[in-house]
Design an enzyme around this catalytic site. Sequence first.
Site, PDB file in Angstrom:
ATOM      1  N   GLY A 196     -14.659  18.935  -9.710  1.00  0.00           N
ATOM      2  CA  GLY A 196     -13.723  19.600 -10.615  1.00  0.00           C
ATOM      3  C   GLY A 196     -12.769  20.502  -9.854  1.00  0.00           C
ATOM      4  O   GLY A 196     -12.536  20.328  -8.653  1.00  0.00           O
ATOM      5  N   GLY A 197     -12.245  21.497 -10.557  1.00  0.00           N
ATOM      6  CA  GLY A 197     -11.285  22.422  -9.937  1.00  0.00           C
ATOM      7  C   GLY A 197     -11.873  23.155  -8.756  1.00  0.00           C
ATOM      8  O   GLY A 197     -11.135  23.689  -7.912  1.00  0.00           O
ATOM      9  N   GLY A 257      15.206   9.826  15.558  1.00  0.00           N
ATOM     10  CA  GLY A 257      14.812  11.057  14.877  1.00  0.00           C
ATOM     11  C   GLY A 257      13.473  11.550  15.384  1.00  0.00           C
ATOM     12  O   GLY A 257      13.212  12.752  15.435  1.00  0.00           O
ATOM     13  N   ALA A 258      12.622  10.607  15.785  1.00  0.00           N
ATOM     14  CA  ALA A 258      11.297  10.999  16.248  1.00  0.00           C
ATOM     15  C   ALA A 258      11.394  11.829  17.528  1.00  0.00           C
ATOM     16  O   ALA A 258      10.607  12.754  17.752  1.00  0.00           O
ATOM     17  CB  ALA A 258      10.446   9.765  16.458  1.00  0.00           C
TER      18      ALA A 258
END
Length: 518
Positions: A173-174, A408-409
Amino acid sequence: MDLSGKNYMAFIQRQEALKKQYSPKQAEKQHLKGKLTAHERISLLFDSGTFEEIDTFVTPASQPVEFGKVERTYGDGVIVGHGKINGRLVFAYAQIFTIMGGSLGLVHSKKITKIQEMALKMGSPIIGLMDSGGARIQEGVASLSGYASIFHNIIQSSGIIPQISVIMGPAAGGAVYSPALTDFVFMVNHTSYMFVTGPNVVKEVLNEDVSSDELGGAEIHARKSGVAHMIYDDEENTILALKKFLSYLPSNNVENPPFVADDGSVSDVSEKLRDIVPDDPNKAYDVKDVINLVVDRNSFFETSELYAANLVTGFARLKGKTIGIVANQPKVLAGVLDIDSSTKGARFIRFCDAFNIPILTFEDVPGFLPGIYQEHAGIIRHGAKLLFAYSEATVPKITVILRKAYGGAFIVMNSKFLGGDFSFAWPSAEIAVMGPDGAVAILYRKELAESKNPVELKKELVKKYRDKIANPFIADESGYIDEVIDPAMTRKKVISAFAALNNKWVKVPARKHGNMPL
Ligand code: HXC
């Protein structure tokens, strides 16, 4: 003191009652599941005899319970306290699964928030040993508020003290957001699992059958989701690894990590480094061979080893000082940058930056991974995280370009103009806008189409491109990198470069915070 007095007798009775509370039968229940008890975990984690428990006798909140019952136990299902790990002060809490499933009621949560606040005030790491069924159902919204306070404290302490979660049972759960908010998550194979909604809900909502282990076991979170950074086969090894891991970290954001003297067994000059990168640019090699020849002997501690293995991250030491390593891994997907490796790298870099850990980058990256999945899943947004994290980091940053540094790398992987401090390249480096095949295909499309022998022409052009463009010398001659170095000298060069950056100080413009592309 009157040892036969009323209060003293009550004191003794409480001690006796406490001993009975943790019965051997309960311990056996844990052991049968392959788990240790919370007390055993704490005593394994801390230096012998140093752990001091507080709030041992607090009892659960006494508000009326309309549904089920709350056991009136001492301690309310969690041990909290402080002690020494490798001689340094650390705060910790350990949930006791044998008491109401380690569920988190209001008092249980207040014990945790108390220790969180102490750890922050003292500037010491905090470790959560988690084994809990989550919010205590009987206490309703009071337990939810307890979780909220814990989350808030983690966020307030983020970047100030290291916060580590060790999942040693359920986290459902949370409640999973408590570990998810901390810096590093350790899990134990087969006995721990984390999920927002469990197998029953999955079956109900989606009609899919899945076991707890398949849905949120350690292996899944280490390999697929990236939630778990480190996993081990049993609790003892998990705790031993955690203790080692802590030795790389400072206690807080204004201290330095502990110095661990180098045994001098790694030579500052290693000719073996000259033979690692194959002559054939399409052949893979293991970047960890490079890392291990550059850092102090056996000092590399890899993080998120199984997740996005095309980018290697981890801590190591150089002449006894902790550094963070980020390295493209040519052995996996040719070291390409994709969504997962970008987010993995960004998070690691931000941790290093927050805790003053210098970063050493080894670069061999053909570019970003092309494809419909990557584009549609947001490689633009996620790749930007890595770019942002590198550029934002003010710690000393050094790059060694081993081979490919395309497009870009090249920029992203800590290039000088993004704020990198030193950029070295091996003679095998190929620094260019794109790889030879792509460049030739674009620039000579017409010539290739018209050629009688396009294969031969392409071969010639690729060779020419490699000779003229895809090398480190143009970047070296124009100052886009600092130096082309002999691979054998890498450790020596990097040690002196970090020494030169020891007093690096960067003034960042005043602002509330940057807006990282999340
Ligand atoms: C109260 C709980 C509990 C809980 C377990 N117990 N979870 N009591 N609140 N959340 C109790 C059980 O009643 C049982 O008590 C004992 O702990 C051991 O549980 P078992 O079910 O017998 O153990 P096991 O078979 O190992 O299963 C463990 C489990 C299961 C998988 C954790 O108990 C379970 O599914 N619990 C609920 C998990 C869950 O959904 N929690 C809420 C999450 S939501 P007895 O007396 O029989 O020994 C959440 C919100 C947080 O946490 C929000 C934050 C924003």
